[in-house]
Write an enzyme that holds these catalytic residues in place. Structure first.
Site, short mmCIF file in Angstrom:
data_model
loop_
_atom_site.label_atom_id
_atom_site.label_comp_id
_atom_site.label_asym_id
_atom_site.label_seq_id
_atom_site.Cartn_x
_atom_site.Cartn_y
_atom_site.Cartn_z
N ARG A 271 -9.87 -14.26 26.97
CA ARG A 271 -9.33 -13.12 26.02
C ARG A 271 -7.64 -13.51 26.12
O ARG A 271 -7.14 -14.13 27.08
CB ARG A 271 -9.41 -11.55 26.89
CG ARG A 271 -8.69 -10.52 26.10
CD ARG A 271 -8.87 -9.31 26.87
NE ARG A 271 -8.30 -8.15 26.24
CZ ARG A 271 -7.14 -7.69 26.49
NH1 ARG A 271 -6.42 -8.29 27.19
NH2 ARG A 271 -6.73 -6.45 25.77
N ASP B 190 4.22 -0.03 32.77
CA ASP B 190 5.04 -0.84 31.98
C ASP B 190 6.50 -0.54 32.31
O ASP B 190 6.91 0.72 32.18
CB ASP B 190 4.92 -1.07 30.65
CG ASP B 190 3.75 -1.83 30.20
OD1 ASP B 190 2.98 -2.21 31.15
OD2 ASP B 190 3.29 -1.85 29.01
#
Length: 332
Positions: free
Chosen positions: A278, A214
């Site tokens: 999901r 990230d």
């Protein structure tokens, strides 16, 4: 409402059928999962300094040894999380054609993303769709999704408080100014990403989200109970078992450089679900573009750089190779 993955990436699927031995056993989700460190943040509010210090030590140890940890009693009500999840589901239920025109939520251009336009093989394809929401865009969200706008605003405010608190704890022993995050990470520079992973008939061949780190200081993640998140630890991919009571927090690239590798930004990925969708959403705690990232620990492993430089380098790498290189680009 699902993106046309097979139609768009037909050539990649055709190429893949000619390769018989290119399968990753770890792409097949197993029933077992690893329990990440679980930390009760309520202890930070107690008067007993020993209890608080033990909690601080657990946070730093988890960030150092895992790069990921779970938190409970984090200050974000379950009702707020469920409300945002319900609203994100509604946003994704629009027809794909409408989402692809970026007019579902009235966000900035290219806020709706799916697949990977730069993919040259199936391993670079993400079987997922997402709304990328800079917090400066919240006021733009159309009237049809007012409840979504309010849910994002509520979550972002509380997630920002949580992220700042965690960042300050992690930075206390690094020589970083106690006001660094308050001065350089105003709420409006962070962003929210809402993810949906549609059922995938090729779940043993493609990722829901490709391996990556990230580009933030910290990320706060809420996921449903479907599972599929994996992280790279001790030379292999491990499944992360969902906890319905906890939020996930992970170290981003910027904290790795700031901490001089005391804390690591761990590579992670998401498996494509085979039969059910999901959902997840993540708050990325980011600084202003002018913020200088430099370690107070000497000798420093990284040259100092601004967040703008970092993001521009990522875009250059993605354009050149299709993959993000990340913080290693700034090693001395």
């Amino acid at each position: 409402m699902d993106p046309p993955f097979q139609e768009k990436y037909k050539s990649l699927f055709n190429d893949y059928t000619m390769v018989s031995n290119d399968k990753d056993e770890n792409l097949m989700n197993s029933s077992d999962g690893w329990e990440l460190p679980l930390i009760d943040l309520q202890r930070l509010t107690l008067k007993d300094p020993d209890i608080r210090e033990k909690c601080v030590e657990e946070i730093r140890r988890a960030a150092s040894e895992w790069g990921f940890f779970q938190v409970i009693n984090h200050g974000i009500p379950q009702g707020m999380l469920k409300s945002l999840q319900n609203e994100q589901r509604k946003a994704f239920q629009h027809p794909f054609s409408k989402k692809a025109e970026d007019n579902v939520l009235n966000l900035s251009a290219n806020s709706y993303r799916w697949g990977n336009p730069r993919a040259t093989c199936l391993r670079q394809l993400a079987w997922s769709e997402a709304f990328h929401v800079p917090l400066t865009d919240i006021s733009r969200i159309c009237d049809e999704h007012k409840t979504l706008s309010a849910s994002i605003e509520d979550f972002a405010a509380t997630a920002n408080t949580l992220a700042q608190g965690m960042a300050e704890i992690l930075a206390e022993n690094l020589g970083v100014s106690s006001t660094f995050f308050q001065e350089n990470c105003p709420e409006e520079t962070s962003y929210l990403r809402m993810n949906r992973y549609p059922p995938c008939p090729f779940s043993s061949e493609v990722f829901g989200l490709v391996p990556h780190t990230d580009s933030s200081f910290l990320t706060v993640v809420n996921q449903d109970q479907i599972g599929g998140l994996q992280l790279w630890k001790n030379g292999r991919w491990i499944n992360v078992k969902p906890n319905p009571e906890a939020l996930l927090i992970n170290i981003g690239d910027l904290f790795q450089a700031l901490s001089n590798d005391v804390y690591k930004s761990i590579k992670h990925r998401v498996l494509a679900p085979q039969q059910v969708e999901r959902l997840s959403f993540a708050f990325f705690y980011c600084p202003t573009y002018e913020t200088v990232i430099k370690s107070c620990i000497k000798p420093s492993m990284y040259r100092e750089f601004t967040f703008r430089e970092f993001m521009m380098q990522i875009q250059r790498d993605l354009k050149a190779t299709g993959d993000k290189v990340g913080v290693s680009r700034f090693l001395l």
